[in-house]
Design a protein around this motif. Structure first.
Motif, PDB file in Angstrom:
ATOM      1  N   LYS A  59      -3.119   2.929  12.649  1.00 42.78           N
ATOM      2  CA  LYS A  59      -2.031   3.260  12.048  1.00 42.78           C
ATOM      3  C   LYS A  59      -0.775   2.598  12.029  1.00 42.78           C
ATOM      4  O   LYS A  59      -0.284   2.234  11.235  1.00 42.78           O
ATOM      5  CB  LYS A  59      -2.221   4.922  12.228  1.00 42.78           C
ATOM      6  N   LEU A  60      -0.592   2.324  13.671  1.00 44.30           N
ATOM      7  CA  LEU A  60       0.681   1.685  14.010  1.00 44.30           C
ATOM      8  C   LEU A  60       0.788   0.192  13.407  1.00 44.30           C
ATOM      9  O   LEU A  60       1.747  -0.344  12.878  1.00 44.30           O
ATOM     10  CB  LEU A  60       0.714   1.665  15.354  1.00 44.30           C
ATOM     11  N   TRP A  61      -0.512  -0.384  13.397  1.00 43.53           N
ATOM     12  CA  TRP A  61      -0.476  -1.868  12.807  1.00 43.53           C
ATOM     13  C   TRP A  61      -0.042  -1.826  11.504  1.00 43.53           C
ATOM     14  O   TRP A  61       0.500  -2.982  10.901  1.00 43.53           O
ATOM     15  CB  TRP A  61      -1.840  -2.578  13.418  1.00 43.53           C
ATOM     16  N   ILE A  62      -0.899  -0.891  10.742  1.00 44.75           N
ATOM     17  CA  ILE A  62      -0.591  -0.880   9.264  1.00 44.75           C
ATOM     18  C   ILE A  62       0.724  -0.658   9.119  1.00 44.75           C
ATOM     19  O   ILE A  62       1.309  -1.132   8.072  1.00 44.75           O
ATOM     20  CB  ILE A  62      -1.538   0.075   8.558  1.00 44.75           C
ATOM     21  N   ALA A  63       1.364   0.305   9.773  1.00 49.87           N
ATOM     22  CA  ALA A  63       2.703   0.679   9.473  1.00 49.87           C
ATOM     23  C   ALA A  63       3.812  -0.599   9.717  1.00 49.87           C
ATOM     24  O   ALA A  63       4.646  -0.614   8.830  1.00 49.87           O
ATOM     25  CB  ALA A  63       3.383   1.844  10.326  1.00 49.87           C
ATOM     26  N   ARG A  64       3.274  -1.334  10.626  1.00 48.99           N
ATOM     27  CA  ARG A  64       4.096  -2.603  11.009  1.00 48.99           C
ATOM     28  C   ARG A  64       4.053  -3.627   9.948  1.00 48.99           C
ATOM     29  O   ARG A  64       4.962  -4.160   9.343  1.00 48.99           O
ATOM     30  CB  ARG A  64       3.834  -3.116  12.442  1.00 48.99           C
ATOM     31  N   ILE A  65       2.892  -3.904   9.355  1.00 53.69           N
ATOM     32  CA  ILE A  65       2.436  -4.694   8.539  1.00 53.69           C
ATOM     33  C   ILE A  65       3.300  -4.303   7.135  1.00 53.69           C
ATOM     34  O   ILE A  65       3.855  -5.249   6.548  1.00 53.69           O
ATOM     35  CB  ILE A  65       0.929  -5.125   8.165  1.00 53.69           C
ATOM     36  N   ASN A  66       3.253  -3.265   6.744  1.00 54.14           N
ATOM     37  CA  ASN A  66       3.749  -2.741   5.329  1.00 54.14           C
ATOM     38  C   ASN A  66       5.159  -2.964   5.548  1.00 54.14           C
ATOM     39  O   ASN A  66       5.818  -3.357   4.679  1.00 54.14           O
ATOM     40  CB  ASN A  66       3.355  -1.272   5.528  1.00 54.14           C
ATOM     41  N   ALA A  67       5.710  -2.586   6.584  1.00 54.82           N
ATOM     42  CA  ALA A  67       7.226  -2.596   6.886  1.00 54.82           C
ATOM     43  C   ALA A  67       7.533  -4.116   6.770  1.00 54.82           C
ATOM     44  O   ALA A  67       8.678  -4.461   6.342  1.00 54.82           O
ATOM     45  CB  ALA A  67       7.776  -2.295   8.140  1.00 54.82           C
ATOM     46  N   ALA A  68       6.661  -5.258   7.261  1.00 60.32           N
ATOM     47  CA  ALA A  68       7.250  -6.563   7.281  1.00 60.32           C
ATOM     48  C   ALA A  68       6.796  -7.227   5.971  1.00 60.32           C
ATOM     49  O   ALA A  68       7.713  -8.162   5.593  1.00 60.32           O
ATOM     50  CB  ALA A  68       6.282  -7.031   8.492  1.00 60.32           C
TER      51      ALA A  68
END
Length: 119
Positions: A59-68
């Motif tokens: 979930k954390l990785w997905i949130a970071r990728i989405n934000a980037a």
């Protein structure tokens, strides 16, 4: 006939559980019955959380990728779809690391995914 007492065996068994409960607060580290229950409960939590930590990191990785990728004009789901179309195999952990530490590499990957979506 003499009565058989399991003194040393019983004490060793109880001490084994109390040793496992060392550091627990209050009677959980002193009383045998409560200590055994606390240790078994902690094992169930540990088993459950070994699975949950994997979910949390994803979930954390997905949130970071989405934000980037949003400032670059693409959403997370479109990015992943574009990566599959471009036949780029990179996992979410590495993609999130690239997004944080190597923005130029991440930007080039996003551009390749965008081109693959247009085809």
């Amino acid at each position: 006939m003499m009565r058989t007492k399991g003194g040393i065996v019983t004490r060793r068994r109880r001490n084994k559980w109390l040793k496992l409960a060392k550091g627990y607060w209050g009677h959980k580290s002193i009383g045998f019955k409560v200590a055994k229950q606390a240790v078994v409960k902690s094992w169930t939590y540990a088993f459950r959380d070994r699975k949950q930590i994997k979910r949390e990191f994803r979930k954390l990785w997905i949130a970071r990728i989405n934000a980037a990728c949003r400032p670059l004009g693409i959403t997370y789901s479109r990015l992943i779809s574009g990566l599959k179309s471009a036949n780029i195999q990179i996992n979410r952990k590495m993609l999130s690391e690239l997004a944080i530490n190597h923005e130029n590499v991440f930007n080039s990957i996003v551009e390749k995914a965008k081109k693959a979506l247009l085809k």
